[in-house]
Design a protein around this motif. Structure first.
Motif, PDB file in Angstrom:
ATOM      1  N   ILE A  60       1.005  -1.254   0.077  1.00  0.00           N
ATOM      2  CA  ILE A  60       0.192  -0.091   0.051  1.00  0.00           C
ATOM      3  C   ILE A  60       0.873   1.268   0.020  1.00  0.00           C
ATOM      4  N   CYS A  61       0.825   2.269  -0.655  1.00  0.00           N
ATOM      5  CA  CYS A  61       1.265   3.485  -0.802  1.00  0.00           C
ATOM      6  C   CYS A  61       0.535   4.456   0.157  1.00  0.00           C
ATOM      7  N   THR A  62       1.444   4.982   0.816  1.00  0.00           N
ATOM      8  CA  THR A  62       1.013   5.772   2.326  1.00  0.00           C
ATOM      9  C   THR A  62       0.976   7.367   1.751  1.00  0.00           C
ATOM     10  N   ASP A  63       1.103   7.647   0.643  1.00  0.00           N
ATOM     11  CA  ASP A  63       1.203   8.934   0.174  1.00  0.00           C
ATOM     12  C   ASP A  63      -0.318   9.294  -0.613  1.00  0.00           C
ATOM     13  N   GLN A  64      -1.211   9.366   0.556  1.00  0.00           N
ATOM     14  CA  GLN A  64      -2.762   9.539  -0.027  1.00  0.00           C
ATOM     15  C   GLN A  64      -3.185   9.954   1.338  1.00  0.00           C
ATOM     16  N   SER A  65      -4.406  10.459   1.244  1.00  0.00           N
ATOM     17  CA  SER A  65      -5.436  10.854   2.279  1.00  0.00           C
ATOM     18  C   SER A  65      -5.661   9.536   3.142  1.00  0.00           C
ATOM     19  N   LEU A  66      -6.150   9.806   4.361  1.00  0.00           N
ATOM     20  CA  LEU A  66      -6.359   8.558   5.437  1.00  0.00           C
ATOM     21  C   LEU A  66      -7.512   7.917   4.641  1.00  0.00           C
ATOM     22  N   ARG A  67      -8.569   8.487   4.390  1.00  0.00           N
ATOM     23  CA  ARG A  67      -9.755   7.837   3.686  1.00  0.00           C
ATOM     24  C   ARG A  67      -9.270   6.842   2.606  1.00  0.00           C
ATOM     25  N   ASP A  68      -8.569   7.418   1.697  1.00  0.00           N
ATOM     26  CA  ASP A  68      -8.181   6.720   0.627  1.00  0.00           C
ATOM     27  C   ASP A  68      -7.121   5.728   1.006  1.00  0.00           C
ATOM     28  N   PHE A  69      -6.198   5.969   1.801  1.00  0.00           N
ATOM     29  CA  PHE A  69      -5.281   4.798   2.607  1.00  0.00           C
ATOM     30  C   PHE A  69      -6.257   3.729   2.784  1.00  0.00           C
ATOM     31  N   VAL A  70      -7.061   3.713   3.952  1.00  0.00           N
ATOM     32  CA  VAL A  70      -8.144   3.009   4.238  1.00  0.00           C
ATOM     33  C   VAL A  70      -8.863   1.970   3.182  1.00  0.00           C
ATOM     34  N   ALA A  71      -9.405   2.939   2.197  1.00  0.00           N
ATOM     35  CA  ALA A  71     -10.013   2.237   1.173  1.00  0.00           C
ATOM     36  C   ALA A  71      -9.447   1.397   0.118  1.00  0.00           C
ATOM     37  N   THR A  72      -7.892   1.624   0.078  1.00  0.00           N
ATOM     38  CA  THR A  72      -7.064   1.175  -0.517  1.00  0.00           C
ATOM     39  C   THR A  72      -6.562  -0.441   0.054  1.00  0.00           C
ATOM     40  N   VAL A  73      -6.605  -0.339   1.315  1.00  0.00           N
ATOM     41  CA  VAL A  73      -6.286  -1.508   2.147  1.00  0.00           C
ATOM     42  C   VAL A  73      -7.561  -2.547   1.872  1.00  0.00           C
ATOM     43  N   CYS A  74      -8.728  -1.978   1.935  1.00  0.00           N
ATOM     44  CA  CYS A  74      -9.850  -2.664   1.714  1.00  0.00           C
ATOM     45  C   CYS A  74     -10.015  -3.159   0.335  1.00  0.00           C
ATOM     46  N   HIS A  75      -9.561  -2.390  -0.749  1.00  0.00           N
ATOM     47  CA  HIS A  75      -9.643  -2.677  -2.090  1.00  0.00           C
ATOM     48  C   HIS A  75      -8.617  -4.025  -2.223  1.00  0.00           C
ATOM     49  N   GLU A  76      -7.474  -4.058  -1.536  1.00  0.00           N
ATOM     50  CA  GLU A  76      -6.515  -5.020  -1.889  1.00  0.00           C
ATOM     51  C   GLU A  76      -6.976  -6.457  -0.888  1.00  0.00           C
TER      52      GLU A  76
END
Length: 112
Positions: A60-76
Motif C-alpha cells: 500500500i502507498c502511504t502518500d494518499q489521504s487517510l480515507r483513500d489509504f483505508v479504502a486501498t487496504v480494503c480494495h486489496e
C-alpha cells in the motif's frame, strides 16, 4: 483530508486488515503488509499477490489521504478474499472498486 504522519500507517493498516478478516469471515489466512512512502516507489496506490493458499501480501502507498489509504487496504483485501474463495469475474477489479469505499465507510463507523 490531509496526509497523516507515517508512523500511524502500519497500525491503521493492521486494524483495517483485521476488520476485513471479520467482514469476509476469513480464517487461517495470513496477510503480510508492506507500506511504500510514495506513489513513485510503488507505481500504484496498492497491489496484492497470492504467495500460497493461505498467505498473501498487500502493498500500500502511504502518500494518499487517510480515507483513500483505508479504502486501498480494503480494495486489496477484496482481492485476498477473491483468492481465498476462488470467486471473481474478469480480473476482479470491478468488485474491488465497488466495495472499497463501502467497506472503508463501514470500518470508520465500527472502529473502536
Amino acid at each position: 483530508m490531509g496526509k497523516m504522519k507515517e508512523k500511524y500507517h502500519f497500525p491503521i493498516a493492521t486494524k483495517v486488515v483485521d476488520y476485513c478478516f471479520d467482514y469476509f469471515q476469513l480464517e487461517d489466512v495470513n496477510v503480510d503488509i508492506e507500506l511504500y512512502s510514495n506513489y513513485k516507489s510503488l507505481k500504484c496506490w496498492g497491489d496484492s499477490e497470492q504467495i500460497s493458499d493461505t498467505r498473501y501480501r498487500i502493498r500500500i502507498c502511504t502518500d494518499q489521504s487517510l480515507r483513500d489509504f483505508v479504502a486501498t487496504v480494503c480494495h486489496e483485501m477484496v482481492h485476498v478474499n477473491q483468492w481465498v474463495t476462488n470467486k471473481w469475474s474478469g480480473d476482479g477489479e470491478r468488485e474491488a472498486e465497488k466495495l472499497q469505499y463501502k467497506m472503508a465507510n463501514k470500518f470508520w463507523k465500527e472502529w473502536k
